[in-house]
Write an enzyme that holds these catalytic residues in place. Structure first.
Site, short mmCIF file in Angstrom:
data_model
loop_
_atom_site.label_atom_id
_atom_site.label_comp_id
_atom_site.label_asym_id
_atom_site.label_seq_id
_atom_site.Cartn_x
_atom_site.Cartn_y
_atom_site.Cartn_z
N LYS A 256 5.61 20.46 -1.24
CA LYS A 256 6.64 20.00 -2.17
C LYS A 256 7.19 18.65 -1.70
CE LYS A 256 6.79 23.76 -4.80
NZ LYS A 256 6.59 23.76 -6.26
N ASP B 137 3.54 18.17 -4.99
CA ASP B 137 4.23 18.64 -6.20
C ASP B 137 5.65 18.10 -6.20
OD1 ASP B 137 5.28 20.01 -8.34
OD2 ASP B 137 4.78 22.01 -7.63
N GLU C 236 1.53 16.72 -8.66
CA GLU C 236 1.85 17.67 -9.73
C GLU C 236 3.24 17.38 -10.30
OE1 GLU C 236 2.48 22.52 -9.94
OE2 GLU C 236 1.02 21.66 -8.54
N ASP D 34 -0.02 28.29 -17.69
CA ASP D 34 0.97 29.26 -17.18
C ASP D 34 0.92 30.48 -18.09
OD1 ASP D 34 3.73 29.39 -15.40
OD2 ASP D 34 3.88 30.46 -17.29
#
Length: 443
Positions: free
Chosen positions: A222, A250, A276, A328
Site C-alpha cells: 500500500k 496500490d 492500482e 469485484d
C-alpha cells in the site's frame, strides 16, 4: 433439479471490529471494520437448501445496504427459482431497473451493492441445488444458457451476444485439460497481507519473510500517504523479497492525475508491475493519461474494485486506460455482470486480476477467476488473484491456498455461507462481540 419457491428473505449487518488494530489501513480507508450485508434466501423446497449472499463493506453504511436489500426483497420473494434462472437476464434487469429505485443508481452505489448481495445468494442457491461449486456450474453450463444470464444492454457497441458466444465456443478447446490443471495446481495468487500502511518495519520484515518461506512470489504494498515513507518501505520490501519476485503497488484512489504520474515516477526504481487505483475510480480519461505516462517506465495501471458497472469497464477498455482489470464479486451485479466483464476483457486482450480480501471476497471471487481461466481466457500470463489472510475462519467453506494458489472449491455453492455462530456474535450492534466492544469504548 432447479426447484423451490423463495419463501423468506433475511439480511444481517455483520461487522468485525478490526479497528482494534489487528490489521493495517490504506491511504484512503482508515480503521476499517470489515463487514458485510449478509443475505439468506430460504425456500419451500423439500431439500431445505438456503442461498447465502454477501456484499462487502467497511463498517459504517452497512445498515444502508441492509435497507436497500429490504427494498429489493419483493422482487425475489415468492419467486420460483426455476423461473428466475429460466429468464435470468430478465430477472437481473428487473432488479437493476426498478422504476423508482433506479433513480438512486442506476446500477451503481448502495442499490447496486444490495443487488449484488441478493444475486450472490441466488447463485449460491442455484449451485447448491445443482450440487456443484459455482465455478463448476459455470464451466459446465451450455454457452447459450450462460449468455442468457447476461444483460448486454449498454455494451453491444464493443461486445455483442454473438461475439460472446464465439469466445465461449473457442474456449471449449482444451477446456477439460485446463480444468484438470486447476484441480491439480490451482490459480496463482498474490498476497496483500504483508504491507499495509501503519505496519512497523519489524512487522513488514516479519510478514514478508514468513510469506517467502510459505512460497509466495507476488506481493502488494500500500502506498500514497507519504512519498518518502513509501520510498523507504518499498526499498525495505524489495530488499527482503529480492529483485526476481513480483511487486505491485496500490494507492487506493489517493492522487490527482499529475500527482500519480510524478509519485510513481519516483517509485519506478522498485520495478512495480502495476499501480492500482492511482486516482478516482470514475476518471476514465485520467487513468488513460496515467497509463500512457507510465508505460515507458514499465508500470501498468490496475483498477476495478470500485468500478460501478460493466459500462465503466467498457470505457476503461476502450480508452486503453488499464493494463490489469480487477473485477469485484460484490461491487458489480454479482456473477451476471462479472461474466460480461470477463468476456469484454478477453476481447480486448486485457488480463483479469480480481480484487479480493475483506469479508468473503476471496471465497467469492475464486469461483469467477477459475471459470475465467477454464472457459474464457485460457491463459495465466500476467494473471493472478488477490489474497488477504484474515477472517476466513468465519466461513463454512473457507478458501484453500496451496503453494500460493487458490485450490478450486469442491463444496456445492458459491462459498458464501457464514457460520451461524459468527453471524450471531458479530451482528451489529447487538451481537456479543459488539456489545463488549461498544461498552469498552464507552468506558
Amino acid at each position: 433439479m432447479v426447484q423451490g419457491r423463495i419463501s423468506r428473505v433475511s439480511v444481517h449487518d455483520v461487522r468485525f471490529p478490526t479497528s482494534l488494530g489487528a490489521h493495517g489501513s490504506d491511504a484512503m480507508h482508515t480503521d476499517p471494520d470489515y463487514s458485510a450485508a449478509y443475505v439468506i434466501l430460504e425456500t419451500d423446497a423439500e431439500d431445505g437448501l438456503k442461498g447465502h449472499g454477501i456484499t462487502f463493506t467497511l463498517g459504517k453504511g452497512t445498515e444502508i445496504v441492509v435497507c436497500a436489500v429490504n427494498a429489493l426483497a419483493h422482487h425475489v420473494l415468492n419467486k420460483d427459482l426455476r423461473d428466475i434462472v429460466g429468464d435470468f437476464r430478465g430477472f437481473y434487469r428487473q432488479l437493476t431497473s426498478d422504476g423508482q429505485l433506479r433513480w438512486i443508481g442506476p446500477e451503481k452505489g448502495v442499490v447496486h451493492l444490495a443487488t449484488a448481495a441478493v444475486l450472490n445468494a441466488v447463485w449460491d442457491l442455484w449451485a447448491k441445488q445443482e450440487r456443484k461449486p459455482l465455478w463448476k456450474l459455470l464451466v459446465d453450463m451450455d454457452p447459450r444458457m450462460l449468455l442468457s444470464c447476461i444483460d448486454f444492454r449498454y455494451i453491444t457497441d464493443v461486445l455483442t451476444e454473438e461475439e460472446a458466444y464465439e469466445i465461449l465456443q473457442k474456449g471449449q478447446v482444451g477446456k477439460k485439460e485446463r480444468e484438470e490443471q486447476m484441480l491439480m495446481h490451482g490459480y496463482p495468487a498474490y498476497t496483500t497481507s504483508c504491507a499495509w500502511l501503519g505496519y512497523s518495519d519489524d512487522m513488514l520484515q516479519q510478514l514478508c519473510t514468513e510469506a517467502l518461506k510459505s512460497g509466495w512470489t507476488r506481493f502488494k504494498v500500500k502506498v500514497g500517504a507519504d512519498l518518502q515513507d513509501d520510498i523507504r518501505r518499498c526499498r525495505l520490501i524489495r530488499d527482503i523479497i529480492g529483485p526476481e519476485k513480483t511487486l505491485m503497488m496500490d494507492a487506493n484512489q489517493r492522487w490527482d492525475v499529475p500527482e500519480a504520474v510524478e509519485w510513481m515516477s519516483k517509485l519506478a526504481e522498485f520495478k512495480p508491475l502495476w499501480i492500482e487505483e492511482p486516482t478516482s475510480p470514475d476518471d476514465i480519461l485520467g487513468h488513460a493519461t496515467i497509463s500512457k505516462a507510465l508505460a515507458p517506465l514499465g508500470i501498468g495501471v490496475a483498477t476495478g474494485e470500485q468500478c460501478h458497472n460493466r459500462v465503466i469497464f467498457k470505457q476503461l477498455l476502450q480508452a486503453k486506460a488499464l493494463q490489469f482489470l480487477q473485477i469485484d464479486s460484490c461491487r458489480l451485479g454479482s456473477v451476471n455482470e462479472n461474466l460480461s466483464v470477463l468476456l469484454m476483457a478477453k476481447k480486448f486482450g486485457v488480463p483479469v486480476c480480481p480484487h479480493a480480501g475483506g469479508v468473503g471476497l476471496c471465497e467469492l471471487v475464486q469461483h469467477l477467476i477459475i471459470f475465467d481461466f477454464i472457459s474464457v481466457s485460457a491463459s495465466l500470463t500476467n494473471r493472478m488473484c488477490e489474497y488477504v489472510d484474515h477472517l476466513h475462519e468465519h466461513f463454512k467453506y473457507p478458501v484453500i491456498i496451496k503453494n500460493a494458489s487458490y485450490m478450486p472449491p469442491k463444496e456445492a455453492g458459491y462459498s458464501t455461507e457464514m457460520k451461524e455462530e459468527s453471524v450471531k456474535k458479530h451482528q451489529y450492534p447487538d451481537g456479543e462481540v459488539w456489545k463488549k466492544f461498544l461498552a469498552a469504548q464507552g468506558n
